[in-house]
Design an enzyme around this catalytic site. Structure first.
Site, PDB file in Angstrom:
ATOM      1  N   LEU A   1       0.848  -1.177   0.000  1.00  0.00           N
ATOM      2  CA  LEU A   1       0.000   0.000   0.000  1.00  0.00           C
ATOM      3  C   LEU A   1       0.888   1.233   0.000  1.00  0.00           C
ATOM      4  CD1 LEU A   1      -2.568  -1.024   2.779  1.00  0.00           C
ATOM      5  CD2 LEU A   1      -2.896  -1.184   0.309  1.00  0.00           C
ATOM      6  N   ASP A   2       0.408   2.308  -0.597  1.00  0.00           N
ATOM      7  CA  ASP A   2       1.130   3.573  -0.516  1.00  0.00           C
ATOM      8  C   ASP A   2       1.342   3.937   0.952  1.00  0.00           C
ATOM      9  OD1 ASP A   2       1.140   3.933  -3.257  1.00  0.00           O
ATOM     10  OD2 ASP A   2      -0.723   5.077  -3.251  1.00  0.00           O
ATOM     11  N   ARG A   3       2.399   4.672   1.211  1.00  0.00           N
ATOM     12  CA  ARG A   3       2.698   5.072   2.586  1.00  0.00           C
ATOM     13  C   ARG A   3       1.517   5.779   3.238  1.00  0.00           C
ATOM     14  NH1 ARG A   3       4.833   9.728   4.927  1.00  0.00           N
ATOM     15  NH2 ARG A   3       5.215  10.694   2.907  1.00  0.00           N
TER      16      ARG A   3
ATOM     17  N   THR B   1       0.373   0.274  -5.177  1.00  0.00           N
ATOM     18  CA  THR B   1       1.587  -0.148  -4.506  1.00  0.00           C
ATOM     19  C   THR B   1       2.236   1.001  -3.790  1.00  0.00           C
ATOM     20  OG1 THR B   1       2.821   0.238  -6.529  1.00  0.00           O
ATOM     21  CG2 THR B   1       2.099  -2.016  -6.094  1.00  0.00           C
TER      22      THR B   1
END
Length: 522
Positions: free
Chosen positions: A228-230, A427
């Protein structure tokens, strides 16, 4: 702390990935029959080249011996030695990391060959002054092929391995405890809070899901299924075994793994189901920037409005393909960017902010405009690049933006296992920047570690925040006082709500911002 330049075989070094890697290679040479590893043949054979170094040809006057590039051992993962590099403390609802010493490494790039260290530092690593690098050199913090450099006049050669011991400061993340949803011996499912990267990259190492799980819960050897993105929260799935990892990989390839996200977007999103099938092109791997472009890869996302509060809408998102930033890019194209998206909601995209693919800028101009906008707002950290910038000029051929000596020069598999990333849907933006897993490439220096599990009591004074023993006289960060990030900077309104397969389903609760009556506060 002052002895970071010492080159000794400490316990930390013996347990480091590099030491293990060298011994792995050594064992292969002792048990295998590689031609290149056999003892020197008699001179009469003539055509075989003798190895340089002990027993090989003599070096000419002034010639430096440069060992061959180290071979990788992708099986090595993080362990207690890495976790003990530093400790956490909690303050104002944030998880913070005490500064610590760390070795950044990179192999000599082609454009550096024949240049002196001084020339390279002046042209490409301008995050610090040249005076800083001279002082770091004097203290043995800059090494070539594990040998301390005496001055910056040293000329670089092909395959030179540069190491730079730095005093590392990590940005804070939310102090929310990682909630384990499922841990059944086959999979580990975590409800990831926003602001925490999945794995080490960029400026983050200990403030990552992988390290927090290892340091606080003793959970290691995980196989990453997706990322997952930050700034994205929600369901994060890991495989516990290689067999399960391969099984989940196959589900991804066969598109039998259903993913459902929720987000809050600007404006009144249309009712009913809406499908977007615009191709997506990666503009910059370093910044994690993408855009709709005919030359991009095919992708498909289903959207459906869940609610509208008069200003913003909550939308269900189902990505049927797994392109980088797919949901965010498609929402921007439709004219409904995520409410607080620092990239795809930026004014750098022009007056229409990318709606309908109308930008009016080339890829180079777009990337430069995005970086300059965040630089002017002192928010480059939202792009996961440091204040000194990165080597953007390598990608866009525009105005040079300096980079930091903060990673390796080669791509590396990410995550805690040998498993290759296959599902790139939303991502981690750090990964799409071409970031490198620090597992094999970067190891901490052998400075004395502090407690790995620091307690969670609130820090109350400067001594507790930055103890004298964690300060460094050369570090510019130690002399700065940075304000803590706000919730707006730490949370993006995108949440992985559910992951479903043929015989399993993992889900989380809706976040507060996704509730129908939620109203944004100023």
């Amino acid at each position: 702390m002052e002895q970071v330049s010492a080159v000794t075989a400490s316990t930390a070094e013996v347990n480091s990935p590099e030491f293990m890697e060298k011994n792995t290679v050594k064992n292969v040479s002792e048990t295998g029959k590689r031609k290149s590893d056999e003892t020197d043949e008699p001179e009469s054979r003539g055509r075989g080249k003798r190895r340089r170094g002990a027993g090989g040809k003599k070096l000419r006057p002034g010639e430096r011996y440069i060992p061959p590039p180290q071979k990788r051992n992708p099986g090595i993962s993080f362990n207690q030695v890495h976790f003990d590099e530093t400790s956490y403390y909690f303050e104002g609802g944030l998880r913070k990391v005490h500064p610590y010493y760390f070795d950044f490494k990179t192999y000599c790039k082609g454009r550096w060959i024949g240049k002196s260290l001084r020339e390279v530092f002046e042209s490409e690593f301008r995050a610090e002054s040249i005076e800083y690098y001279h002082e770091a050199c004097k203290e043995g913090r800059i090494r070539l092929n594990d040998t301390p450099v005496e001055d910056l006049s040293m000329v670089l050669r092909n395959n030179d391995l540069m190491k730079n011991t730095v005093h590392r400061h990590e940005p804070p993340v939310v102090g929310t405890t990682l909630k384990i949803l499922v841990d059944n011996g086959e999979v580990l499912v975590v409800d990831k809070p926003a602001s925490i990267p999945v794995h080490p990259c960029g400026r983050f190492r200990h403030n990552t899901v992988i390290f927090i799980l290892g340091k606080e819960l003793g959970i290691t050897e995980l196989h990453t299924v997706h990322r997952l993105d930050r700034l994205t929260s929600g369901v994060l799935l890991f495989a516990r075994t290689l067999e399960v990892s391969k099984k989940l990989d196959q589900l991804v390839r066969d598109r039998k793994l259903e993913k459902e996200y929720v987000c809050r977007v600007e404006g009144e999103f249309p009712e009913g189901e809406l499908v977007c099938e615009e191709p997506i092109l990666v503009v910059s791997f370093k910044v994690g920037l993408c855009r709709v472009d005919p030359k991009g890869k095919e992708c498909r996302t289903l959207f459906q409005r869940l609610s509208y509060n008069g200003k913003t809408s909550v939308v269900r998102c189902s990505p049927l393909t797994g392109r980088t930033h797919q949901i965010r890019v498609h929402l921007q194209f439709l004219g409904f960017p995520i409410l607080n998206d620092p990239i795809y909601g930026s004014s750098a995209w022009g007056p229409h902010r990318g709606k309908g693919g109308l930008v009016g800028k080339s890829n180079e101009e777009l990337l430069q405009a995005l970086v300059e906008e965040h630089r002017s707002q002192e928010s480059l950290h939202l792009l996961d690049i440091t204040d000194g910038g990165i080597g953007i000029e390598q990608e866009v051929g525009k105005k040079k933006v300096p980079e930091n000596l903060d990673g390796t020069s080669e791509p590396e598999k990410s995550g805690e296992s040998q498993k290759k990333q296959t599902d790139c849907s939303e991502t981690d933006s750090n990964m799409t920047q071409g970031c490198k897993d620090l597992r094999n490439e970067n190891t901490s220096s052998d400075s004395p570690p502090t407690n790995s599990n620091g307690d969670q009591k609130e820090a109350t004074d400067l001594t507790q925040k930055v103890p004298p023993e964690t300060r460094d006289h050369l570090c510019s960060e130690c002399r700065l006082v940075r304000p803590d990030p706000t919730e707006k900077e730490l949370v993006m309104y995108l949440h992985a709500l559910r992951y479903k397969g043929p015989d399993f389903e993992y889900s989380t609760c809706l976040p507060d911002w996704a509730k129908e009556d939620w109203v944004e506060t100023e």
